[in-house]
Design a protein around this motif. Structure first.
Motif, mmCIF file in Angstrom:
data_model
loop_
_atom_site.group_PDB
_atom_site.id
_atom_site.type_symbol
_atom_site.label_atom_id
_atom_site.label_comp_id
_atom_site.label_asym_id
_atom_site.label_seq_id
_atom_site.Cartn_x
_atom_site.Cartn_y
_atom_site.Cartn_z
ATOM 1 N N PHE A 99 0.865 -1.177 0.000
ATOM 2 C CA PHE A 99 0.000 0.000 0.000
ATOM 3 C C PHE A 99 0.900 1.225 0.000
ATOM 4 C CE2 PHE A 99 -2.684 3.278 2.034
ATOM 5 C CZ PHE A 99 -3.793 3.201 1.220
ATOM 6 N N THR A 100 0.637 2.146 -0.917
ATOM 7 C CA THR A 100 1.521 3.271 -1.183
ATOM 8 C C THR A 100 0.929 4.575 -0.668
ATOM 9 O OG1 THR A 100 2.473 2.237 -3.156
ATOM 10 C CG2 THR A 100 2.545 4.624 -3.059
ATOM 11 N N TYR A 101 1.792 5.455 -0.165
ATOM 12 C CA TYR A 101 1.349 6.795 0.236
ATOM 13 C C TYR A 101 2.071 7.835 -0.617
ATOM 14 C CZ TYR A 101 0.753 11.137 2.766
ATOM 15 O OH TYR A 101 0.464 12.440 3.087
ATOM 16 N N PHE A 102 1.280 8.668 -1.308
ATOM 17 C CA PHE A 102 1.802 9.798 -2.073
ATOM 18 C C PHE A 102 1.358 11.098 -1.409
ATOM 19 C CE2 PHE A 102 2.169 6.676 -5.470
ATOM 20 C CZ PHE A 102 3.288 7.098 -6.170
ATOM 21 N N CYS A 103 2.288 11.998 -1.218
ATOM 22 C CA CYS A 103 1.976 13.305 -0.650
ATOM 23 C C CYS A 103 1.579 14.264 -1.766
ATOM 24 C CB CYS A 103 3.187 13.856 0.111
ATOM 25 S SG CYS A 103 2.915 15.523 0.776
ATOM 26 N N GLY A 104 0.327 14.752 -1.705
ATOM 27 C CA GLY A 104 -0.149 15.721 -2.682
ATOM 28 C C GLY A 104 -0.073 17.147 -2.191
ATOM 29 N N TRP A 105 0.602 17.371 -1.082
ATOM 30 C CA TRP A 105 0.822 18.708 -0.509
ATOM 31 C C TRP A 105 2.248 19.082 -0.890
ATOM 32 C CZ3 TRP A 105 0.521 19.484 5.540
ATOM 33 C CH2 TRP A 105 0.697 20.845 5.851
ATOM 34 N N ALA A 106 2.403 19.774 -2.008
ATOM 35 C CA ALA A 106 3.725 19.949 -2.618
ATOM 36 C C ALA A 106 4.726 20.624 -1.692
ATOM 37 C CB ALA A 106 3.602 20.733 -3.919
ATOM 38 N N ALA A 107 4.262 21.543 -0.865
ATOM 39 C CA ALA A 107 5.168 22.260 0.027
ATOM 40 C C ALA A 107 5.758 21.359 1.106
ATOM 41 C CB ALA A 107 4.444 23.439 0.675
ATOM 42 N N GLN A 108 5.191 20.172 1.278
ATOM 43 C CA GLN A 108 5.707 19.211 2.248
ATOM 44 C C GLN A 108 6.365 18.009 1.561
ATOM 45 O OE1 GLN A 108 5.915 19.574 5.534
ATOM 46 N NE2 GLN A 108 4.935 21.582 5.448
ATOM 47 N N SER A 109 6.739 18.175 0.315
ATOM 48 C CA SER A 109 7.313 17.062 -0.438
ATOM 49 C C SER A 109 8.529 16.466 0.266
ATOM 50 C CB SER A 109 7.694 17.507 -1.849
ATOM 51 O OG SER A 109 6.563 17.847 -2.611
ATOM 52 N N ALA A 110 9.514 17.293 0.556
ATOM 53 C CA ALA A 110 10.744 16.797 1.176
ATOM 54 C C ALA A 110 10.460 16.200 2.551
ATOM 55 C CB ALA A 110 11.766 17.920 1.269
ATOM 56 N N HIS A 111 9.670 16.891 3.342
ATOM 57 C CA HIS A 111 9.366 16.418 4.699
ATOM 58 C C HIS A 111 8.628 15.085 4.664
ATOM 59 C CE1 HIS A 111 8.532 16.475 8.935
ATOM 60 N NE2 HIS A 111 7.231 16.542 8.745
ATOM 61 N N SER A 112 7.672 14.944 3.748
ATOM 62 C CA SER A 112 6.909 13.691 3.666
ATOM 63 C C SER A 112 7.823 12.530 3.299
ATOM 64 C CB SER A 112 5.767 13.817 2.654
ATOM 65 O OG SER A 112 6.249 13.897 1.322
ATOM 66 N N LEU A 113 8.759 12.767 2.387
ATOM 67 C CA LEU A 113 9.695 11.710 2.000
ATOM 68 C C LEU A 113 10.610 11.343 3.161
ATOM 69 C CD1 LEU A 113 10.514 13.031 -1.573
ATOM 70 C CD2 LEU A 113 9.271 10.911 -1.047
ATOM 71 N N GLU A 114 10.990 12.332 3.929
ATOM 72 C CA GLU A 114 11.814 12.068 5.107
ATOM 73 C C GLU A 114 11.052 11.203 6.113
ATOM 74 O OE1 GLU A 114 14.796 14.587 8.060
ATOM 75 O OE2 GLU A 114 12.992 15.577 7.284
ATOM 76 N N LEU A 115 9.735 11.412 6.197
ATOM 77 C CA LEU A 115 8.907 10.636 7.112
ATOM 78 C C LEU A 115 8.634 9.222 6.605
ATOM 79 C CD1 LEU A 115 6.191 13.247 8.186
ATOM 80 C CD2 LEU A 115 8.126 12.407 9.557
ATOM 81 N N GLY A 116 8.820 9.000 5.291
ATOM 82 C CA GLY A 116 8.596 7.671 4.740
ATOM 83 C C GLY A 116 7.585 7.579 3.620
ATOM 84 N N ALA A 117 7.137 8.723 3.085
ATOM 85 C CA ALA A 117 6.232 8.689 1.932
ATOM 86 C C ALA A 117 6.905 7.970 0.766
ATOM 87 C CB ALA A 117 5.842 10.098 1.523
ATOM 88 N N ASP A 118 6.105 7.322 -0.056
ATOM 89 C CA ASP A 118 6.632 6.630 -1.232
ATOM 90 C C ASP A 118 6.822 7.566 -2.417
ATOM 91 O OD1 ASP A 118 6.568 3.760 -0.309
ATOM 92 O OD2 ASP A 118 4.471 4.302 0.008
ATOM 93 N N GLY A 119 6.050 8.650 -2.433
ATOM 94 C CA GLY A 119 6.152 9.547 -3.571
ATOM 95 C C GLY A 119 5.474 10.872 -3.313
ATOM 96 N N ILE A 120 5.582 11.756 -4.296
ATOM 97 C CA ILE A 120 5.047 13.112 -4.203
ATOM 98 C C ILE A 120 4.304 13.449 -5.488
ATOM 99 C CG2 ILE A 120 6.749 13.944 -2.540
ATOM 100 C CD1 ILE A 120 8.389 15.079 -4.866
ATOM 101 N N VAL A 121 3.327 14.374 -5.376
ATOM 102 C CA VAL A 121 2.492 14.746 -6.523
ATOM 103 C C VAL A 121 2.443 16.273 -6.598
ATOM 104 C CG1 VAL A 121 0.298 14.342 -7.698
ATOM 105 C CG2 VAL A 121 1.134 12.664 -6.038
ATOM 106 N N PRO A 122 3.459 16.914 -7.178
ATOM 107 C CA PRO A 122 3.567 18.377 -7.191
ATOM 108 C C PRO A 122 3.093 19.014 -8.494
ATOM 109 C CG PRO A 122 5.693 17.420 -7.724
ATOM 110 C CD PRO A 122 4.708 16.283 -7.634
#
Length: 300
Positions: free
Chosen positions: A185-208
């Motif tokens: 199960f994958t988590y993508f962060c769609g809050w672009a301003a938190q892209s780096a922080h979400s990846l640091e926390l363990g997000a699988d990807g970003i949607v900017p």
């Protein structure tokens, strides 16, 4: 770096419009820029005016994106509308056109409780001929998928992840915890301003959305973060945040999208036309945007 099938940078592509219909030639241009940058794309999402695009045109846009990408990137397709039967048929069209994943927001008209949300996504996932990704975006649906519902739905064999655009750090951490609990199960962060922080926390990807005109910056941000180079990831976060302010600050979402197309027009990617009821900006607004973005070097 995540070894999950669905991970990395997924740029929510704008929908280029010409003479009231999808500009398929511009779709090719934009997709080629994504392939060159090595990023995946979400077609028919919020940034792509998805709910304003006629379904037939949307499917043809997905088809052209797939044909242009030639398998080099993953194509996510946004499910639109309010009718479950029509959404199931739309996903069948996306599948036939070659899309890899269907991404579905809640059908927002009636207020839904958690039980109804789970029932809706379960029915859609049961019928979907594509892997299904949940899409939580409170700003447009005015509904928030509870983390407890995400946890229940994550167990469904055809639900592969969550794209979450809600601006809530506590929620982000809770959703990332869910994805750790559920294999594949994958988590993508769609809050672009938190892209780096979400990846640091363990997000699988970003949607900017800003990745529409600087996809290489976000790919570099992602690569730096997954390697643990947070200094570089945060540098790129600050830079892309500043770029985003040029077209986002002080504008509601619909006008942000018009402003984004202004920047993309300057890069030779698409025109300015919007789907009704969204409208273009004034000449003075376009001038301000072009002057603002000129302060940045968009090459990478």
């Amino acid at each position: 770096m995540s070894t999950k099938r669905y991970a990395g940078v997924v740029v929510p592509m704008v929908t280029p419009v010409k003479d009231g219909s999808v500009d398929l030639q511009a779709v090719e241009t934009i997709i080629r820029s994504f392939v060159e940058a090595g990023v995946d794309t979400l077609v028919m999402g919020t940034t792509g005016e998805g709910n304003l695009v006629p379904q037939k045109e949307g499917i043809e846009m997905v088809r052209r994106a797939v044909e242009t990408a030639k398998g080099a990137i993953t194509i996510y397709a946004g499910v639109t509308g309010l009718c479950l039967k029509e959404q199931i048929a739309q996903i069948e069209g996306f599948k036939e056109a070659g899309a890899d994943v269907a991404v579905a927001i809640l059908p927002a008209y009636y207020a839904l409780d958690e039980e109804q949300m789970v029932a809706y996504y379960t029915a859609l996932a049961d019928a979907s001929v594509l892997p299904l990704m949940l899409y939580n975006i409170l700003a447009t649906t005015h509904l928030s998928i509870p983390v407890s519902a995400v946890r229940k739905l994550a167990a469904h064999p055809n639900i592969v992840g969550l794209k979450d655009s809600e601006r809530d750090l506590e929620r982000m951490e809770a959703c990332i915890a869910v994805k750790r609990e559920v294999e594949n199960f994958t988590y993508f962060c769609g809050w672009a301003a938190q892209s780096a922080h979400s990846l640091e926390l363990g997000a699988d990807g970003i949607v900017p959305s800003t990745g529409n005109f600087v996809p290489k910056h976000f790919q570099a941000l992602y690569e730096a973060a997954v390697k643990g180079d947070m200094a570089e990831a945060n540098r790129l976060q600050e830079l892309t945040d500043a770029m985003a302010k040029v077209y986002q600050q002080g504008r509601p979402l619909g006008k942000q999208l018009a402003a984004l197309k202004c920047i993309m027009q300057g890069e030779g990617l698409c025109g300015l036309e919007m789907y009704a009821p969204l409208t273009q900006l004034t000449d003075e607004e376009y001038k301000t945007i072009r002057e603002g973005i000129a302060a940045f070097d968009l090459t990478f």
